[in-house]
Scaffold this motif. Structure first.
Motif, PDB file in Angstrom:
ATOM      1  N   LYS A 156      17.002  18.410   8.811  1.00 42.63           N
ATOM      2  CA  LYS A 156      17.327  19.800   9.090  1.00 42.63           C
ATOM      3  C   LYS A 156      17.685  19.921  10.568  1.00 42.63           C
ATOM      4  CE  LYS A 156      16.393  21.341   4.958  1.00 42.63           C
ATOM      5  NZ  LYS A 156      17.472  21.874   4.079  1.00 42.63           N
ATOM      6  N   LYS A 157      18.943  20.274  10.836  1.00 42.05           N
ATOM      7  CA  LYS A 157      19.427  20.315  12.206  1.00 42.05           C
ATOM      8  C   LYS A 157      18.772  21.442  12.993  1.00 42.05           C
ATOM      9  CE  LYS A 157      23.950  18.262  11.224  1.00 42.05           C
ATOM     10  NZ  LYS A 157      25.419  18.449  11.263  1.00 42.05           N
ATOM     11  N   ALA A 189      14.517  14.999  25.392  1.00 40.51           N
ATOM     12  CA  ALA A 189      15.231  15.146  24.128  1.00 40.51           C
ATOM     13  C   ALA A 189      16.687  15.538  24.343  1.00 40.51           C
ATOM     14  CB  ALA A 189      14.534  16.187  23.253  1.00 40.51           C
ATOM     15  N   LEU A 190      16.994  16.086  25.517  1.00 41.61           N
ATOM     16  CA  LEU A 190      18.353  16.535  25.811  1.00 41.61           C
ATOM     17  C   LEU A 190      19.241  15.429  26.370  1.00 41.61           C
ATOM     18  CD1 LEU A 190      17.515  19.918  27.570  1.00 41.61           C
ATOM     19  CD2 LEU A 190      18.407  19.652  25.263  1.00 41.61           C
ATOM     20  N   PHE A 191      18.644  14.324  26.829  1.00 33.48           N
ATOM     21  CA  PHE A 191      19.404  13.308  27.557  1.00 33.48           C
ATOM     22  C   PHE A 191      20.608  12.799  26.769  1.00 33.48           C
ATOM     23  CE2 PHE A 191      16.321  11.537  30.962  1.00 33.48           C
ATOM     24  CZ  PHE A 191      16.021  12.831  31.339  1.00 33.48           C
ATOM     25  N   GLU A 192      20.361  12.308  25.567  1.00 35.36           N
ATOM     26  CA  GLU A 192      21.439  11.708  24.785  1.00 35.36           C
ATOM     27  C   GLU A 192      22.478  12.750  24.388  1.00 35.36           C
ATOM     28  OE1 GLU A 192      22.099   8.904  20.808  1.00 35.36           O
ATOM     29  OE2 GLU A 192      20.206   9.983  21.083  1.00 35.36           O
ATOM     30  N   ALA A 193      22.010  13.939  23.997  1.00 38.11           N
ATOM     31  CA  ALA A 193      22.933  14.988  23.568  1.00 38.11           C
ATOM     32  C   ALA A 193      23.879  15.387  24.689  1.00 38.11           C
ATOM     33  CB  ALA A 193      22.150  16.203  23.082  1.00 38.11           C
ATOM     34  N   GLN A 247      25.808  13.276  21.234  1.00 42.04           N
ATOM     35  CA  GLN A 247      25.275  12.883  19.944  1.00 42.04           C
ATOM     36  C   GLN A 247      23.769  12.763  20.074  1.00 42.04           C
ATOM     37  OE1 GLN A 247      26.691   8.862  19.007  1.00 42.04           O
ATOM     38  NE2 GLN A 247      24.804   8.020  19.835  1.00 42.04           N
ATOM     39  N   ILE A 248      23.066  12.782  18.948  1.00 42.82           N
ATOM     40  CA  ILE A 248      21.636  12.503  18.971  1.00 42.82           C
ATOM     41  C   ILE A 248      21.338  11.475  17.895  1.00 42.82           C
ATOM     42  CG2 ILE A 248      21.045  14.806  19.827  1.00 42.82           C
ATOM     43  CD1 ILE A 248      19.958  15.398  17.002  1.00 42.82           C
ATOM     44  N   THR A 249      20.297  10.692  18.127  1.00 40.16           N
ATOM     45  CA  THR A 249      19.889   9.668  17.172  1.00 40.16           C
ATOM     46  C   THR A 249      18.483   9.981  16.682  1.00 40.16           C
ATOM     47  OG1 THR A 249      21.228   8.028  18.340  1.00 40.16           O
ATOM     48  CG2 THR A 249      19.596   7.203  16.774  1.00 40.16           C
ATOM     49  N   GLY A 257      17.081   6.543  13.252  1.00 36.58           N
ATOM     50  CA  GLY A 257      18.095   5.494  13.191  1.00 36.58           C
ATOM     51  C   GLY A 257      19.484   5.981  12.836  1.00 36.58           C
ATOM     52  N   ASN A 258      19.645   7.280  12.619  1.00 38.92           N
ATOM     53  CA  ASN A 258      20.952   7.843  12.269  1.00 38.92           C
ATOM     54  C   ASN A 258      21.511   8.641  13.440  1.00 38.92           C
ATOM     55  OD1 ASN A 258      20.865   6.907   9.521  1.00 38.92           O
ATOM     56  ND2 ASN A 258      19.435   8.574   9.065  1.00 38.92           N
ATOM     57  N   ALA A 259      22.787   8.440  13.727  1.00 39.91           N
ATOM     58  CA  ALA A 259      23.445   9.150  14.821  1.00 39.91           C
ATOM     59  C   ALA A 259      24.181  10.368  14.264  1.00 39.91           C
ATOM     60  CB  ALA A 259      24.424   8.241  15.547  1.00 39.91           C
ATOM     61  N   PHE A 260      24.015  11.495  14.948  1.00 39.88           N
ATOM     62  CA  PHE A 260      24.681  12.729  14.554  1.00 39.88           C
ATOM     63  C   PHE A 260      25.538  13.203  15.725  1.00 39.88           C
ATOM     64  CE2 PHE A 260      20.779  12.422  12.144  1.00 39.88           C
ATOM     65  CZ  PHE A 260      21.148  12.794  10.844  1.00 39.88           C
ATOM     66  N   ASP A 261      26.839  13.331  15.486  1.00 34.92           N
ATOM     67  CA  ASP A 261      27.758  13.750  16.539  1.00 34.92           C
ATOM     68  C   ASP A 261      27.751  15.272  16.694  1.00 34.92           C
ATOM     69  OD1 ASP A 261      28.598  11.167  17.097  1.00 34.92           O
ATOM     70  OD2 ASP A 261      30.135  11.223  15.529  1.00 34.92           O
ATOM     71  N   MET A 262      27.912  15.712  17.942  1.00 30.28           N
ATOM     72  CA  MET A 262      28.063  17.133  18.228  1.00 30.28           C
ATOM     73  C   MET A 262      29.535  17.512  18.089  1.00 30.28           C
ATOM     74  SD  MET A 262      25.016  17.904  18.838  1.00 30.28           S
ATOM     75  CE  MET A 262      23.444  17.281  19.428  1.00 30.28           C
ATOM     76  N   GLN A 263      29.789  18.647  17.470  1.00 27.98           N
ATOM     77  CA  GLN A 263      31.166  19.091  17.282  1.00 27.98           C
ATOM     78  C   GLN A 263      31.693  19.721  18.572  1.00 27.98           C
ATOM     79  OE1 GLN A 263      33.003  18.435  14.498  1.00 27.98           O
ATOM     80  NE2 GLN A 263      31.172  17.238  13.998  1.00 27.98           N
ATOM     81  N   PRO A 264      32.882  19.312  19.018  1.00 22.85           N
ATOM     82  CA  PRO A 264      33.446  19.888  20.241  1.00 22.85           C
ATOM     83  C   PRO A 264      33.927  21.319  20.000  1.00 22.85           C
ATOM     84  CG  PRO A 264      35.013  18.381  19.223  1.00 22.85           C
ATOM     85  CD  PRO A 264      33.740  18.284  18.426  1.00 22.85           C
TER      86      PRO A 264
END
Length: 332
Positions: free
Chosen positions: A112-113, A136-140, A145-147, A150-157
């Motif tokens: 759940k995003k 928690a904000l570093f990667e985003a 994206q966030i991981t 083990g799954n990567a989720f891309d942020m929509q531009p």
């Protein structure tokens, strides 16, 4: 020979970037914000530059100087998803990123995003949350994206973070780590309005019949337009001597005896991108030394650390940067 020169000039003119639509959109955004926000022109322009340069912004100032309102209304001028996160000392990373929940019907975990999955993220009082939540904000912010699991989720531009914070002297705040500060394109310091501006603020408030200021703001930009303008910015011309000028400024922060910590190459890239955006807003398809000077302070002030001796003498990062720029020869 003269005909050849004229032909070359004509080719050069025809190849210039058309910035009319971009300038018109920026002017309209400023007009919309001007319906509510009095003064604070520097903050508004830097926030617009950050959008065009595809960078995040940290807005610092005492409570009540329209930090949150300005960021919120700026997001309202864009037809994109908006999410606001209020940072508190008990906020957990899962409250921002989201979490995996077991679905009884499918017997599987579903992700759940969280509210970070949006286009414009307004983080209010970012320095109220502890280090674990900040991390928690570093990667985003850096990789968009966030991981999780083990799954990567891309942020929509477009994906842009506007964060506000009170000065660190305020009670109940945490100092943001340097690694996180480095991920912000700008640190924008917001000051008190002038006497004339405050009088106008009071007059507008007195005359305003509708308390919902968001209803006064019209949508100007679409996600497609933002992406198009961000691409146009990349095509702005930069001469070699100006690239060397940027490199010299940033390199000086690493060799300066008054600084304990200098800026990284990320700062150099930030100055380059922001200078292009400033040039485009001013209708030029090339950057000038003045464009660079305009963005250097808000880009470097949160990326450098003064030596303890200089801090004891009352020096500030802004004054150090101003002195530093004066020592670098301006390209001609």
């Amino acid at each position: 020979m003269e005909d050849n020169t004229q032909d070359e000039q004509q080719v050069a003119f025809n190849s210039r970037i058309d910035l009319t639509q971009l300038q018109d959109s920026v002017a309209k955004v400023k007009t919309e914000l001007g319906k509510v926000i009095i003064g604070q022109q520097e903050m508004i322009e830097l926030l617009i530059v950050s959008i065009l340069a595809n960078g995040h912004s940290l807005i610092e100032g005492v409570p009540g100087v329209a930090k949150t309102v300005t960021a919120k209304l700026l997001a309202k001028t864009m037809n994109v998803d908006f999410s606001r996160i209020q940072f508190t000392p008990d906020l957990m990373p899962s409250d921002i990123l989201g979490t995996s929940i077991f679905n009884v019907k499918t017997s599987e975990f579903e992700f759940k995003k969280g509210p970070i999955f949006s286009n414009i993220i307004l983080i209010d009082e970012i320095n109220r949350a502890p280090a674990k939540t900040q991390a928690a904000l570093f990667e985003a912010m850096a990789e968009r994206q966030i991981t999780i699991d083990g799954n990567a989720f891309d942020m929509q531009p477009p994906f842009l973070v506007f964060a506000t914070q009170n000065p660190v002297e305020q009670e109940g705040t945490y100092r943001l780590p340097e690694a996180q500060l480095d991920r912000f394109l700008f640190k924008i310091k917001v000051h008190y309005p002038t006497l004339e501006e405050e009088v106008q603020i009071l007059e507008n408030k007195h005359q305003q019949k509708n308390n919902n200021v968001e209803s006064l703001i019209d949508t100007i930009l679409s996600a497609e337009q933002i992406a198009s303008y961000q691409q146009v910015i990349k095509d702005i011309v930069v001469e070699d001597n100006l690239i060397k000028y940027i490199a010299a400024i940033v390199n000086n922060t690493r060799t300066n005896a008054n600084l304990y910590l200098g800026a990284s190459p990320r700062a150099s890239i930030a100055i380059l991108d922001a200078s292009k955006a400033v040039a485009a807003i001013n209708g030029r398809d090339f950057i000038t030394p003045d464009d660079i000077k305009k963005v250097v302070a808000p880009i470097l002030c949160h990326r450098i650390i003064l030596t303890p001796e200089r801090e004891m003498e009352g020096y500030t990062a802004e004054k150090m940067i101003k002195d530093l720029i004066q020592t670098i020869e301006i390209p001609r």
